[in-house]
Design an enzyme around this catalytic site. Sequence first.
Site, PDB file in Angstrom:
ATOM      1  N   PHE A  88      -2.133  45.724  83.560  1.00  0.00           N
ATOM      2  CA  PHE A  88      -1.881  44.782  82.470  1.00  0.00           C
ATOM      3  C   PHE A  88      -1.167  43.514  82.932  1.00  0.00           C
ATOM      4  CE2 PHE A  88       2.318  46.772  82.605  1.00  0.00           C
ATOM      5  CZ  PHE A  88       3.149  45.692  82.344  1.00  0.00           C
ATOM      6  N   LYS A 114     -13.098  46.897  84.950  1.00  0.00           N
ATOM      7  CA  LYS A 114     -12.494  47.689  83.865  1.00  0.00           C
ATOM      8  C   LYS A 114     -11.052  47.198  83.748  1.00  0.00           C
ATOM      9  CE  LYS A 114     -10.054  50.586  82.638  1.00  0.00           C
ATOM     10  NZ  LYS A 114      -8.885  50.242  81.791  1.00  0.00           N
ATOM     11  N   GLU A 129      -6.468  48.052  79.076  1.00  0.00           N
ATOM     12  CA  GLU A 129      -6.733  48.059  77.633  1.00  0.00           C
ATOM     13  C   GLU A 129      -5.602  47.388  76.855  1.00  0.00           C
ATOM     14  OE1 GLU A 129      -6.044  50.434  79.726  1.00  0.00           O
ATOM     15  OE2 GLU A 129      -5.501  52.345  78.776  1.00  0.00           O
ATOM     16  N   CYS A 151       4.578  43.242  90.405  1.00  0.00           N
ATOM     17  CA  CYS A 151       4.664  44.222  91.504  1.00  0.00           C
ATOM     18  C   CYS A 151       5.417  43.637  92.681  1.00  0.00           C
ATOM     19  CB  CYS A 151       3.286  44.651  91.929  1.00  0.00           C
ATOM     20  SG  CYS A 151       2.369  43.287  92.598  1.00  0.00           S
ATOM     21  N   GLU A 176      10.372  52.759  90.079  1.00  0.00           N
ATOM     22  CA  GLU A 176      10.012  51.406  89.655  1.00  0.00           C
ATOM     23  C   GLU A 176      10.275  51.313  88.156  1.00  0.00           C
ATOM     24  OE1 GLU A 176       5.778  50.442  89.265  1.00  0.00           O
ATOM     25  OE2 GLU A 176       6.187  48.569  90.312  1.00  0.00           O
TER      26      GLU A 176
HETATM   27  P1  NAD Z   1      -1.554  51.720  85.153  1.00  0.00           P
HETATM   28  O1  NAD Z   1      -1.683  52.501  86.412  1.00  0.00           O
HETATM   29  O2  NAD Z   1      -1.020  52.403  83.945  1.00  0.00           O
HETATM   30  O3  NAD Z   1      -2.997  51.147  84.719  1.00  0.00           O
HETATM   31  C1  NAD Z   1      -3.818  50.473  85.623  1.00  0.00           C
HETATM   32  C2  NAD Z   1      -5.273  50.739  85.262  1.00  0.00           C
HETATM   33  O4  NAD Z   1      -5.563  52.125  85.409  1.00  0.00           O
HETATM   34  C3  NAD Z   1      -5.637  50.360  83.838  1.00  0.00           C
HETATM   35  O5  NAD Z   1      -6.906  49.738  83.842  1.00  0.00           O
HETATM   36  C4  NAD Z   1      -5.648  51.694  83.114  1.00  0.00           C
HETATM   37  O6  NAD Z   1      -6.580  51.724  82.063  1.00  0.00           O
HETATM   38  C5  NAD Z   1      -6.043  52.683  84.200  1.00  0.00           C
HETATM   39  N1  NAD Z   1      -5.397  53.989  84.036  1.00  0.00           N
HETATM   40  C6  NAD Z   1      -4.128  54.223  83.614  1.00  0.00           C
HETATM   41  N2  NAD Z   1      -3.866  55.553  83.634  1.00  0.00           N
HETATM   42  C7  NAD Z   1      -4.983  56.157  84.096  1.00  0.00           C
HETATM   43  C8  NAD Z   1      -5.331  57.534  84.351  1.00  0.00           C
HETATM   44  N3  NAD Z   1      -4.476  58.528  84.144  1.00  0.00           N
HETATM   45  N4  NAD Z   1      -6.564  57.794  84.814  1.00  0.00           N
HETATM   46  C9  NAD Z   1      -7.433  56.790  85.056  1.00  0.00           C
HETATM   47  N5  NAD Z   1      -7.164  55.476  84.828  1.00  0.00           N
HETATM   48  C10 NAD Z   1      -5.955  55.171  84.355  1.00  0.00           C
HETATM   49  O7  NAD Z   1      -0.718  50.416  85.503  1.00  0.00           O
HETATM   50  P2  NAD Z   1      -0.178  49.290  84.497  1.00  0.00           P
HETATM   51  O8  NAD Z   1       0.939  49.845  83.693  1.00  0.00           O
HETATM   52  O9  NAD Z   1      -1.313  48.629  83.788  1.00  0.00           O
HETATM   53  O10 NAD Z   1       0.385  48.238  85.544  1.00  0.00           O
HETATM   54  C11 NAD Z   1       1.696  48.265  86.061  1.00  0.00           C
HETATM   55  C12 NAD Z   1       1.711  48.908  87.427  1.00  0.00           C
HETATM   56  O11 NAD Z   1       0.842  48.218  88.302  1.00  0.00           O
HETATM   57  C13 NAD Z   1       3.078  48.830  88.095  1.00  0.00           C
HETATM   58  O12 NAD Z   1       3.340  50.058  88.721  1.00  0.00           O
HETATM   59  C14 NAD Z   1       2.911  47.736  89.131  1.00  0.00           C
HETATM   60  O13 NAD Z   1       3.762  47.822  90.255  1.00  0.00           O
HETATM   61  C15 NAD Z   1       1.500  47.943  89.531  1.00  0.00           C
HETATM   62  N6  NAD Z   1       0.968  46.752  90.148  1.00  0.00           N
HETATM   63  C16 NAD Z   1       0.784  46.768  91.496  1.00  0.00           C
HETATM   64  C17 NAD Z   1       0.313  45.642  92.133  1.00  0.00           C
HETATM   65  C18 NAD Z   1       0.080  45.636  93.605  1.00  0.00           C
HETATM   66  O14 NAD Z   1      -0.527  44.696  94.080  1.00  0.00           O
HETATM   67  N7  NAD Z   1       0.515  46.626  94.353  1.00  0.00           N
HETATM   68  C19 NAD Z   1       0.028  44.494  91.391  1.00  0.00           C
HETATM   69  C20 NAD Z   1       0.223  44.518  90.011  1.00  0.00           C
HETATM   70  C21 NAD Z   1       0.685  45.659  89.392  1.00  0.00           C
END
Ligand code: NAD
Length: 499
Positions: A150, A174, A177, A282, A384
């Site tokens: 997000f 994808k 959401e 991140c 985190e």
């Molecule tokens: P998230 O892992 O909850 O979601 C990321 C994506 O995965 C979304 O599209 C979501 O729909 C999907 N998803 C979530 N849970 C899932 C599951 N159980 N099974 C399959 N798909 C699933 O992450 P978020 O809350 O949207 O983003 C924040 C996180 O992203 C933080 O931990 C941040 O550090 C990380 N992030 C990392 C970087 C990097 O470059 N390393 C960059 C930006 C964000």
Amino acid sequence: MSEVIHHYINGRVVEGASGRRGEVFNPAIGEVIRQVSLADAAEVDKVVAAARDAFPAWAAAPPIRRARVMFKMKQLLEENIDELARMLTEEHGKTVEDSKGSITRGIEVVEFACGMPHLLKGEFTEQVGTGVDSYSIRQPLGVCVGITPFNFPAMIPLWMSPISLACGNTFVLKPSEKDPSLALRLAELYTEAGLPDGAFNVIQGDKAAVNALLAHPDVAAISFVGATATAEYIYHTGCAHNKRVQALGGAKNHMVVMPDADMAQATDAIMGAAYGSAGERCMAISVAVAVGDRVADDLIARLIPRVRALKVGPGIDPDTEMGPLVTKDHYDKVMGYIDKGIEEGAELVLDGRDLTLQGYENGYFMGGSIFDRVTTEMSIYTDEIFGPVLAVVRAPDYGAAVAMVNDHEYGNGAAIFTRDGDAARDFASNIQIGMVGINVPIPVPVAYYSFGGWKRSLFGDHHMHGAEGVRFYTKLKTITSRWPTGIRAGAEFVMPTLG
Ligand code: NAD
């Protein structure tokens, strides 16, 4: 009935048919502003089929023709940046200027992809044996999938898709959401830029869509960015289905402040890096490691009035420095960590919890918080938090500070603030971190370098964009050729050694 954000398949918006929908909030007012379709496996089949059918023609297009689409895309993104930034702010919460900055970082990857004809050049050696030449080429993989978080709904899809497309792959995005609208606008702009139908598609959804993509036989590769638990799951499941996977996860980025640091510069750096985008980056600095008590006391004395004075407000207000958190759940999680930090014995020297904004009473706003005397076994240090909460850890010396960074499970970014070239050079060499800053708090590599962490911040072998991006989105082929010359070598039954 409120507006619904749907999928984008084969060059047009396609209404969701699963019967499942999610709610999209404006975090500044805490209200549902629209809905988003959540795809099922049948819809995932449709989107992957569209990308698969578009692949042969797009892969066969000369690289310069693919690059021209990127030139046009860059122009369209620049022309539409104000509208895109407002859309991003409405669903995410960050300030419009910050949204624009993140879109600009995405545009830089599009610029990099404009040079793909050069980047795809292979190697050639004449006469590896008598009358025998060898050359290598890089070819696209097929249907590539991007699953994005997000916090950067424009930049992260733009870390992936321009390079993947310019390499000749087709793409299925994808998006999160939580803020799904921007992905749809990107798809429309790609079409306007001249991308053939089916080359870039968007499937909206949650884990049901992700699971269908991970197992789909026609998906060749998966790029993921999100939380570490999700990244690890995506990596192992994708690999189990024989896909190429890069999965970037969470972070806990340390900034080591040495006794000889320019303290005014270090304080400015922490302000932006810890509290910008409400800490939902991140590459945010969430731990300040002060080397020595004098540094810690000085840093905290400088930070408290600055953090207290932060202008917290809706992202659309040009005076706002820090917007709301993305959802109520996330707000509650960050609040929970502050409670935990107190229970665990850290000193909450600035408490940002008690904040309400007139006219925005239901928004997910929080002030900046600072914990002092945090120790490495506390959950506010290990986990985190992804909010505007800074942990200050006191280290007795440089060696202890480095050991602390290296022992942490995450390895995304780290910075050192110092005037000592010796310490800075040692830090750059020995720190177990993927992206390192020297007097630079958020060392996000520019588009023609590559972005990625170490340890549990990245699963897979390739970082994103730059040369690593080209490697990830292509497979290498090496050709050895001999043309009939009239000279016959005869049949060879031993391992051929040309020469
Ligand atoms: P998230 O892992 O909850 O979601 C990321 C994506 O995965 C979304 O599209 C979501 O729909 C999907 N998803 C979530 N849970 C899932 C599951 N159980 N099974 C399959 N798909 C699933 O992450 P978020 O809350 O949207 O983003 C924040 C996180 O992203 C933080 O931990 C941040 O550090 C990380 N992030 C990392 C970087 C990097 O470059 N390393 C960059 C930006 C964000």
